[in-house]
Write an enzyme that holds these catalytic residues in place. Structure first.
Site, PDB file in Angstrom:
ATOM      1  N   LEU A   1      53.687  39.831  45.792  1.00 19.88           N
ATOM      2  CA  LEU A   1      54.615  40.700  45.065  1.00 19.88           C
ATOM      3  C   LEU A   1      54.638  40.355  43.568  1.00 19.88           C
ATOM      4  O   LEU A   1      54.264  41.168  42.730  1.00 19.88           O
ATOM      5  CB  LEU A   1      56.011  40.566  45.676  1.00 19.88           C
ATOM      6  CG  LEU A   1      57.075  41.536  45.196  1.00 19.88           C
ATOM      7  CD1 LEU A   1      56.695  42.977  45.482  1.00 19.88           C
ATOM      8  CD2 LEU A   1      58.423  41.200  45.842  1.00 19.88           C
TER       9      LEU A   1
ATOM     10  N   CYS B   1      44.733  35.984  38.056  1.00 22.14           N
ATOM     11  CA  CYS B   1      43.842  35.441  39.083  1.00 22.14           C
ATOM     12  C   CYS B   1      42.418  35.342  38.558  1.00 22.14           C
ATOM     13  O   CYS B   1      41.880  36.317  38.012  1.00 22.14           O
ATOM     14  CB  CYS B   1      43.895  36.343  40.318  1.00 22.14           C
ATOM     15  SG  CYS B   1      42.783  35.860  41.651  1.00 22.14           S
TER      16      CYS B   1
ATOM     17  N   CYS C   1      42.162  30.280  42.486  1.00 27.16           N
ATOM     18  CA  CYS C   1      41.217  31.101  43.237  1.00 27.16           C
ATOM     19  C   CYS C   1      40.131  31.663  42.328  1.00 27.16           C
ATOM     20  O   CYS C   1      40.415  32.325  41.333  1.00 27.16           O
ATOM     21  CB  CYS C   1      41.979  32.244  43.927  1.00 27.16           C
ATOM     22  SG  CYS C   1      40.938  33.225  45.004  1.00 27.16           S
TER      23      CYS C   1
ATOM     24  N   GLU D   1      34.767  31.042  48.124  1.00 28.81           N
ATOM     25  CA  GLU D   1      35.529  29.811  48.220  1.00 28.81           C
ATOM     26  C   GLU D   1      36.372  29.739  49.475  1.00 28.81           C
ATOM     27  O   GLU D   1      36.786  30.756  50.029  1.00 28.81           O
ATOM     28  CB  GLU D   1      36.486  29.701  47.019  1.00 28.81           C
ATOM     29  CG  GLU D   1      35.807  29.555  45.698  1.00 28.81           C
ATOM     30  CD  GLU D   1      36.816  29.556  44.557  1.00 28.81           C
ATOM     31  OE1 GLU D   1      36.386  29.277  43.428  1.00 28.81           O
ATOM     32  OE2 GLU D   1      38.011  29.840  44.796  1.00 28.81           O
TER      33      GLU D   1
END
Length: 357
Positions: free
Chosen positions: A228, A128, A346, A101
């Site tokens: 983080l 994610c 994502c 992507e």
């Protein structure tokens, strides 16, 4: 004959894997003048040629010879989605039918490309979508470069403006594909490449301490960002298993070394999850971590995914978190979620595209 021809095509090397010196040596071996190497090289990189036929200042005989021995594994847009906020997300098809992507994020005067560095990912970050995919392979430098080229074409077509910034924040962990990522940056910033300034490029890592140090030692001019998302080990271990081998203590040492060698500040990316890392105690821990070296903090609104239970914090906590840091002198940038009406998180679009291939 067809089978033999197909095998020959598969065996041809992508010419962009050759350095300029390698290409020059091959051309001289073929009886060509050395200056032809620069011509071909500029077609490959500066002009982003997708075929040898485009090289119109190169003789037909040489183009045919190049075609016989090499290929150009250009990355193509398989599908794209345009959000109501102007974000464009693309599924890019690679030469071997794998899919990655890339995203064009328009904002005022900035036009930012977010690019992938791997097919899938091995780090299994719990929030994610890519973290729930297997890592298939690393992208080579040209495949990363091509994503930038394709997204720049989209920016010019949609907004009449070229890209201003690039972030390595798509699928994969960039520092686990270190050689190809750095090669792609070298080509993107080269005068015979895209000629972009290194200060406009940011490499985002989940935190590989030894490779953060290597970036410093290698004099990488691109910016460094650390994903983080929690400033204590217990919480970070829960959402980012990489922290078990690259603890905050190890990252602190690496970041101090990075700043000592480069003199540059870093960016910390922090998604504020509801009832997980959104208390004022979490903000205080982030504040203390921000004092390690000069930095800025991007507080990011989350794009939820089906496989994870994480959600955005509520607006009151979000504002309290922002003000807690800002009132104490921390440079805070707020990054609201983009592309909420498309497969924006994502990995989502790549999974969908692969499923329908």
């Amino acid at each position: 004959m067809t089978l033999i021809a197909d095998i020959n095509i598969l065996n041809r090397k992508d010419i962009r894997k050759l350095s300029l010196d390698d290409l020059k040596a091959w051309l001289v071996e073929q009886g060509e003048k050395p200056f032809r190497a620069k011509q071909v090289y500029e077609w490959l990189w500066k002009h982003s040629a997708q075929s040898f036929a485009e090289m119109n200042n190169v003789s037909l005989a040489l183009r045919e010879k190049l075609e016989q021995h090499f290929t150009i594994n250009a990355v193509q847009v398989a599908t794209q989605q345009l959000s109501s906020d102007g974000t464009i997300k693309s599924a890019f098809k690679l030469y071997d039918s794998n899919v990655v992507e890339g995203v064009l994020i328009p904002h005022d005067e900035r036009k930012t490309a977010c690019v992938s560095s791997q097919v899938g990912c091995s780090l299994t970050c719990k929030f994610c979508a890519t973290g729930y995919m297997d890592r298939v392979r690393n992208l080579d430098a040209a495949e990363i470069y091509d994503q930038v080229v394709r997204i720049n074409e989209q920016s010019l077509k949609q907004y009449g403006q070229p890209l201003t910034n690039i972030v390595y924040m798509g699928m994969g962990e960039p520092l686990l594909n270190y050689v190809n990522v750095m090669k792609s940056i070298e080509r993107i910033t080269a005068h015979d490449g895209l000629g972009m300034a290194a200060r406009r490029i940011t490499v985002s890592t989940a935190g590989i301490a030894k490779l953060i140090k290597k970036m410093a030692d290698d004099g990488v001019k691109a910016n460094l960002a650390l994903s983080l998302h929690a400033a204590n080990d217990e919480k970070r271990n829960q959402i980012m298993p990489i922290n078990e081998t690259n603890s905050l203590e190890a990252l602190t040492e690496a970041l101090k070394y990075y700043h000592q060698v480069t003199g540059r500040k870093v960016t910390y990316e922090y998604i504020v999850f509801n009832n997980f890392n959104d208390t004022l105690q979490d903000a205080e821990e982030l504040l203390q971590f921000s004092k390690i070296i000069p930095c800025k903090i991007n507080l990011i609104e989350y794009n939820p995914i089906e496989k994870a239970d994480y959600q955005n914090t509520d607006e009151d906590r979000w504002q309290d978190f922002i003000y807690y840091l800002a009132d104490r002198g921390v440079q805070v940038n707020v990054r609201r979620s983009r592309g909420k009406d498309i497969d924006a998180a994502c990995g989502q679009l790549a999974v969908k595209e692969k499923a329908t291939a």
